[in-house]
Design a protein around this motif. Structure first.
Motif, PDB file in Angstrom:
ATOM      1  N   CYS A   8     -12.543 -13.590 -27.939  1.00  0.00           N
ATOM      2  CA  CYS A   8     -11.444 -13.351 -26.999  1.00  0.00           C
ATOM      3  C   CYS A   8     -11.914 -12.500 -25.825  1.00  0.00           C
ATOM      4  O   CYS A   8     -11.525 -12.742 -24.681  1.00  0.00           O
ATOM      5  N   ARG A   9     -12.755 -11.509 -26.103  1.00  0.00           N
ATOM      6  CA  ARG A   9     -13.277 -10.660 -25.026  1.00  0.00           C
ATOM      7  C   ARG A   9     -14.076 -11.486 -24.019  1.00  0.00           C
ATOM      8  O   ARG A   9     -14.002 -11.252 -22.812  1.00  0.00           O
ATOM      9  N   LYS A  10     -14.862 -12.431 -24.519  1.00  0.00           N
ATOM     10  CA  LYS A  10     -15.639 -13.300 -23.624  1.00  0.00           C
ATOM     11  C   LYS A  10     -14.704 -14.068 -22.688  1.00  0.00           C
ATOM     12  O   LYS A  10     -14.936 -14.142 -21.483  1.00  0.00           O
ATOM     13  N   ILE A  11     -13.669 -14.636 -23.266  1.00  0.00           N
ATOM     14  CA  ILE A  11     -12.725 -15.439 -22.487  1.00  0.00           C
ATOM     15  C   ILE A  11     -12.027 -14.588 -21.437  1.00  0.00           C
ATOM     16  O   ILE A  11     -11.934 -14.971 -20.268  1.00  0.00           O
ATOM     17  N   VAL A  12     -11.552 -13.423 -21.833  1.00  0.00           N
ATOM     18  CA  VAL A  12     -10.853 -12.529 -20.901  1.00  0.00           C
ATOM     19  C   VAL A  12     -11.796 -12.109 -19.766  1.00  0.00           C
ATOM     20  O   VAL A  12     -11.395 -12.071 -18.600  1.00  0.00           O
ATOM     21  N   SER A  13     -13.038 -11.837 -20.087  1.00  0.00           N
ATOM     22  CA  SER A  13     -14.014 -11.450 -19.058  1.00  0.00           C
ATOM     23  C   SER A  13     -14.227 -12.569 -18.047  1.00  0.00           C
ATOM     24  O   SER A  13     -14.299 -12.329 -16.837  1.00  0.00           O
ATOM     25  N   ILE A  14     -14.318 -13.805 -18.525  1.00  0.00           N
ATOM     26  CA  ILE A  14     -14.503 -14.954 -17.642  1.00  0.00           C
ATOM     27  C   ILE A  14     -13.293 -15.122 -16.723  1.00  0.00           C
ATOM     28  O   ILE A  14     -13.437 -15.289 -15.511  1.00  0.00           O
ATOM     29  N   VAL A  15     -12.104 -15.043 -17.293  1.00  0.00           N
ATOM     30  CA  VAL A  15     -10.878 -15.228 -16.505  1.00  0.00           C
ATOM     31  C   VAL A  15     -10.732 -14.106 -15.474  1.00  0.00           C
ATOM     32  O   VAL A  15     -10.415 -14.361 -14.311  1.00  0.00           O
ATOM     33  N   ARG A  16     -10.991 -12.874 -15.864  1.00  0.00           N
ATOM     34  CA  ARG A  16     -10.901 -11.748 -14.917  1.00  0.00           C
ATOM     35  C   ARG A  16     -11.891 -11.908 -13.776  1.00  0.00           C
ATOM     36  O   ARG A  16     -11.558 -11.698 -12.606  1.00  0.00           O
ATOM     37  N   ALA A  17     -13.114 -12.270 -14.104  1.00  0.00           N
ATOM     38  CA  ALA A  17     -14.143 -12.435 -13.072  1.00  0.00           C
ATOM     39  C   ALA A  17     -13.792 -13.589 -12.142  1.00  0.00           C
ATOM     40  O   ALA A  17     -13.959 -13.481 -10.925  1.00  0.00           O
ATOM     41  N   PHE A  18     -13.300 -14.684 -12.691  1.00  0.00           N
ATOM     42  CA  PHE A  18     -12.896 -15.826 -11.870  1.00  0.00           C
ATOM     43  C   PHE A  18     -11.784 -15.419 -10.904  1.00  0.00           C
ATOM     44  O   PHE A  18     -11.814 -15.769  -9.731  1.00  0.00           O
ATOM     45  N   ARG A  19     -10.840 -14.643 -11.388  1.00  0.00           N
ATOM     46  CA  ARG A  19      -9.723 -14.180 -10.545  1.00  0.00           C
ATOM     47  C   ARG A  19     -10.240 -13.270  -9.432  1.00  0.00           C
ATOM     48  O   ARG A  19      -9.813 -13.369  -8.286  1.00  0.00           O
ATOM     49  N   ARG A  20     -11.172 -12.384  -9.750  1.00  0.00           N
ATOM     50  CA  ARG A  20     -11.723 -11.446  -8.756  1.00  0.00           C
ATOM     51  C   ARG A  20     -12.522 -12.150  -7.669  1.00  0.00           C
ATOM     52  O   ARG A  20     -12.577 -11.676  -6.537  1.00  0.00           O
ATOM     53  N   GLU A  21     -13.153 -13.263  -8.007  1.00  0.00           N
ATOM     54  CA  GLU A  21     -14.090 -13.910  -7.085  1.00  0.00           C
ATOM     55  C   GLU A  21     -13.457 -14.880  -6.102  1.00  0.00           C
ATOM     56  O   GLU A  21     -14.162 -15.504  -5.320  1.00  0.00           O
ATOM     57  N   GLY A  22     -12.159 -15.028  -6.114  1.00  0.00           N
ATOM     58  CA  GLY A  22     -11.583 -16.005  -5.202  1.00  0.00           C
ATOM     59  C   GLY A  22     -10.160 -15.691  -4.806  1.00  0.00           C
ATOM     60  O   GLY A  22      -9.539 -14.762  -5.306  1.00  0.00           O
ATOM     61  N   THR A  23      -9.671 -16.499  -3.872  1.00  0.00           N
ATOM     62  CA  THR A  23      -8.287 -16.423  -3.436  1.00  0.00           C
ATOM     63  C   THR A  23      -7.627 -17.714  -3.890  1.00  0.00           C
ATOM     64  O   THR A  23      -8.112 -18.798  -3.571  1.00  0.00           O
ATOM     65  N   TYR A  24      -6.548 -17.572  -4.619  1.00  0.00           N
ATOM     66  CA  TYR A  24      -5.921 -18.734  -5.231  1.00  0.00           C
ATOM     67  C   TYR A  24      -4.436 -18.773  -4.935  1.00  0.00           C
ATOM     68  O   TYR A  24      -3.790 -17.736  -4.828  1.00  0.00           O
ATOM     69  N   LYS A  25      -3.929 -19.992  -4.831  1.00  0.00           N
ATOM     70  CA  LYS A  25      -2.494 -20.173  -4.675  1.00  0.00           C
ATOM     71  C   LYS A  25      -1.786 -19.660  -5.931  1.00  0.00           C
ATOM     72  O   LYS A  25      -0.764 -19.012  -5.858  1.00  0.00           O
ATOM     73  N   HIS A  26      -2.373 -19.953  -7.083  1.00  0.00           N
ATOM     74  CA  HIS A  26      -1.862 -19.487  -8.374  1.00  0.00           C
ATOM     75  C   HIS A  26      -3.015 -18.814  -9.118  1.00  0.00           C
ATOM     76  O   HIS A  26      -3.723 -19.473  -9.878  1.00  0.00           O
ATOM     77  N   PRO A  27      -3.249 -17.516  -8.895  1.00  0.00           N
ATOM     78  CA  PRO A  27      -4.376 -16.855  -9.548  1.00  0.00           C
ATOM     79  C   PRO A  27      -4.231 -16.855 -11.066  1.00  0.00           C
ATOM     80  O   PRO A  27      -3.123 -16.751 -11.588  1.00  0.00           O
ATOM     81  N   PRO A  28      -5.355 -16.988 -11.784  1.00  0.00           N
ATOM     82  CA  PRO A  28      -5.297 -16.989 -13.243  1.00  0.00           C
ATOM     83  C   PRO A  28      -4.836 -15.633 -13.782  1.00  0.00           C
ATOM     84  O   PRO A  28      -5.148 -14.594 -13.212  1.00  0.00           O
ATOM     85  N   THR A  29      -4.084 -15.677 -14.865  1.00  0.00           N
ATOM     86  CA  THR A  29      -3.561 -14.469 -15.505  1.00  0.00           C
ATOM     87  C   THR A  29      -3.995 -14.433 -16.959  1.00  0.00           C
ATOM     88  O   THR A  29      -4.743 -15.296 -17.420  1.00  0.00           O
ATOM     89  N   ILE A  30      -3.464 -13.485 -17.689  1.00  0.00           N
ATOM     90  CA  ILE A  30      -3.752 -13.375 -19.116  1.00  0.00           C
ATOM     91  C   ILE A  30      -3.311 -14.639 -19.854  1.00  0.00           C
ATOM     92  O   ILE A  30      -3.875 -15.013 -20.881  1.00  0.00           O
ATOM     93  N   ARG A  31      -2.326 -15.315 -19.312  1.00  0.00           N
ATOM     94  CA  ARG A  31      -1.848 -16.556 -19.951  1.00  0.00           C
ATOM     95  C   ARG A  31      -2.946 -17.608 -20.030  1.00  0.00           C
ATOM     96  O   ARG A  31      -3.026 -18.356 -21.005  1.00  0.00           O
ATOM     97  N   GLU A  32      -3.785 -17.684 -19.004  1.00  0.00           N
ATOM     98  CA  GLU A  32      -4.888 -18.645 -19.038  1.00  0.00           C
ATOM     99  C   GLU A  32      -5.881 -18.279 -20.142  1.00  0.00           C
ATOM    100  O   GLU A  32      -6.414 -19.165 -20.811  1.00  0.00           O
ATOM    101  N   SER A  33      -6.100 -17.001 -20.350  1.00  0.00           N
ATOM    102  CA  SER A  33      -6.980 -16.566 -21.438  1.00  0.00           C
ATOM    103  C   SER A  33      -6.412 -16.998 -22.779  1.00  0.00           C
ATOM    104  O   SER A  33      -7.138 -17.480 -23.652  1.00  0.00           O
TER     105      SER A  33
END
Length: 88
Positions: A8-33
């Motif tokens: 779970c930690r791996k997944i959360v880290s990936i989602v957080r990093a993906f969110r930090r690295e871009g600008t999104y119409k619908h940014p990923p949240t904990i729900r995606e994790s």
């Protein structure tokens, strides 16, 4: 989700990093994790660097695009692949 805490930690880290690295119409949240973790658990898969199922799942959940649009040269695919390599 029922997945191991370390996974779970791996997944959360990936989602957080993906969110930090871009600008999104619908940014990923904990729900995606949670979505990623639940699907992995249901399919008896692991968040591993070489797991194509995991890569496709992350692409689909994080970009909201069908896996059929996933191509190696895609900027989003490369970004997700790099994050998986970094955190898994």
């Amino acid at each position: 989700s029922g997945l191991a805490e370390a996974d779970c930690r791996k997944i959360v880290s990936i989602v957080r990093a993906f969110r930090r690295e871009g600008t999104y119409k619908h940014p990923p949240t904990i729900r995606e994790s949670i979505k990623i973790a639940k699907v992995l658990k249901e399919n008896k898969e692991k968040p591993l660097c070489g797991n194509e199922f995991f890569k496709k799942l992350c692409f689909h959940v994080l970009t909201h695009e069908p896996v059929t649009k996933m191509t190696k040269p895609s900027k989003s695919f490369r970004r997700i692949e790099d994050l998986i390599k970094r955190y898994c």
